[in-house]
Design an enzyme around this catalytic site. Structure first.
Site, PDB file in Angstrom:
ATOM      1  N   HIS A  30       0.906  -1.178  -0.069  1.00 54.03           N
ATOM      2  CA  HIS A  30       0.031   0.013   0.050  1.00 54.03           C
ATOM      3  C   HIS A  30       0.984   1.317   0.077  1.00 54.03           C
ATOM      4  O   HIS A  30       1.895   1.158   0.691  1.00 54.03           O
ATOM      5  CB  HIS A  30      -0.933  -0.086   1.170  1.00 54.03           C
ATOM      6  CG  HIS A  30      -2.123   1.079   1.255  1.00 54.03           C
ATOM      7  ND1 HIS A  30      -1.898   2.412   1.257  1.00 54.03           N
ATOM      8  CD2 HIS A  30      -3.294   0.833   0.659  1.00 54.03           C
ATOM      9  CE1 HIS A  30      -3.177   3.006   1.126  1.00 54.03           C
ATOM     10  NE2 HIS A  30      -3.816   2.127   0.514  1.00 54.03           N
ATOM     11  N   GLU A  61      -4.358   2.080  -7.407  1.00 50.82           N
ATOM     12  CA  GLU A  61      -4.305   3.369  -6.368  1.00 50.82           C
ATOM     13  C   GLU A  61      -3.386   4.423  -6.515  1.00 50.82           C
ATOM     14  O   GLU A  61      -2.354   4.301  -6.146  1.00 50.82           O
ATOM     15  CB  GLU A  61      -4.267   2.911  -5.062  1.00 50.82           C
ATOM     16  CG  GLU A  61      -5.396   1.816  -4.444  1.00 50.82           C
ATOM     17  CD  GLU A  61      -5.509   1.809  -3.217  1.00 50.82           C
ATOM     18  OE1 GLU A  61      -6.692   1.952  -2.598  1.00 50.82           O
ATOM     19  OE2 GLU A  61      -4.505   1.884  -2.210  1.00 50.82           O
TER      20      GLU A  61
HETATM   21  P1  13P Z   1      -9.502   6.292   0.466  1.00 47.59           P
HETATM   22  O1  13P Z   1     -10.813   5.498  -0.187  1.00 47.59           O
HETATM   23  O2  13P Z   1      -9.869   6.802   1.782  1.00 47.59           O
HETATM   24  O3  13P Z   1      -9.224   7.362  -0.201  1.00 47.59           O
HETATM   25  O4  13P Z   1      -8.437   5.422   0.726  1.00 47.59           O
HETATM   26  C1  13P Z   1      -8.164   4.398  -0.441  1.00 47.59           C
HETATM   27  C2  13P Z   1      -7.107   3.484   0.127  1.00 47.59           C
HETATM   28  O5  13P Z   1      -5.854   3.812   0.094  1.00 47.59           O
HETATM   29  C3  13P Z   1      -7.506   1.915   0.016  1.00 47.59           C
HETATM   30  O6  13P Z   1      -6.482   1.263   0.058  1.00 47.59           O
END
Ligand code: 13P
Length: 254
Positions: free
Chosen positions: A96, A168
């Protein structure tokens, strides 16, 4: 999009929330209530690891938010994949961006963790995403390609069946600015192309990619319809049972 129902994966990443076990139990119970069982949706809740064993007793699919690359040993504070598995996790989020940023995780560390998690029988949600879209598209695409290529180095084609990539974009995580489904579609295709180059086209075609970064009930439909993804990795919106329940309902439309 085909009219055939496809399996959608919704992963709730609670991050370092909530602060106490009773609060976490309330949230888990509320989510379980608002998340009816749909055949074509897998919902995976990833609470802080200390709460995992309490939740596995209640049931549902669970994931851990990180694992260390060794199962046991003198690594103070670390959580091994087999430990996580033994208290009910069947998924592991790895790489992450918050761990890369705050805990200094490199692609090589991520790779070691991916391998350890797969060896322990966990399904891996490997997170990738560029820091910014400023400048050259080739530069940020190259950044993501490197994360995918190094993160998966040494992962066999057979084990790849237990890997999901969550795209992401870092600028969209925890912000109020989600990506657009159109750009996500481009990146999902690019990630599958990278998988095709590393493995082959057949595995790439069905390879699961999720979108994460300010995903919520307001944009979930657009991402699932137009983003070329197989599901969502949800942060903040997974801490509100009603909002998360809405996302599950939306996913059921597909
Ligand atoms: P948010 O949905 O709070 O932007 O976070 C996304 C995330 O990092 C999920 O792993």
């Amino acid at each position: 999009m085909t009219s055939q129902k496809r399996k959608i994966l919704l992963v709730a990443n609670w991050k370092c929330n909530p602060a106490t076990l009773p609060e976490a139990q309330r949230l888990f119970a509320a989510i379980k209530k608002t998340v009816p069982r749909y055949n074509n949706i897998d919902v995976v809740i990833c609470p802080p690891a200390v709460f995992l064993s309490r939740f596995s007793a209640v049931g549902g699919k669970l994931g851990v938010q990180d694992v260390f690359w060794e199962n046991t040993g003198a690594y103070t504070g670390a959580i091994g994949s087999r430990m996580a598995r033994s208290v009910g996790a069947s998924y592991a989020i790895i790489g992450h961006s918050e761990r890369r940023e705050h805990m200094g995780e490199t692609n090589e560390m991520v790779q070691a963790k991916v391998k350890a998690a797969l060896a322990a029988g966990l399904r891996v949600v490997l997170c990738v995403g560029e820091k910014s879209r400023d400048g050259d598209a080739a530069a940020y695409a190259g950044f993501v390609k490197e994360e995918v290529s190094v993160g998966l180095r040494g992962v066999t084609k057979q084990s790849l069946g237990n890997v999901i990539i969550a795209y992401e974009p870092i600028w969209a995580v925890g912000s109020d600015e989600a990506d657009t489904p159109e750009r996500t579609l481009e990146m999902a295709l690019y990630i599958r192309k990278t998988i095709a180059d590393l493995y082959d086209r057949t595995v790439a075609q069905t390879f699961p990619v999720l979108y994460g970064g300010s995903a919520n009930a307001g944009n979930a439909r657009a991402f699932l319809r137009d983003g070329g993804v197989d599901g969502l990795l949800v942060g903040r919106a997974s801490l509100q049972a009603k909002e998360f329940g809405k996302i599950v309902q939306i996913a059921n439309e597909f």
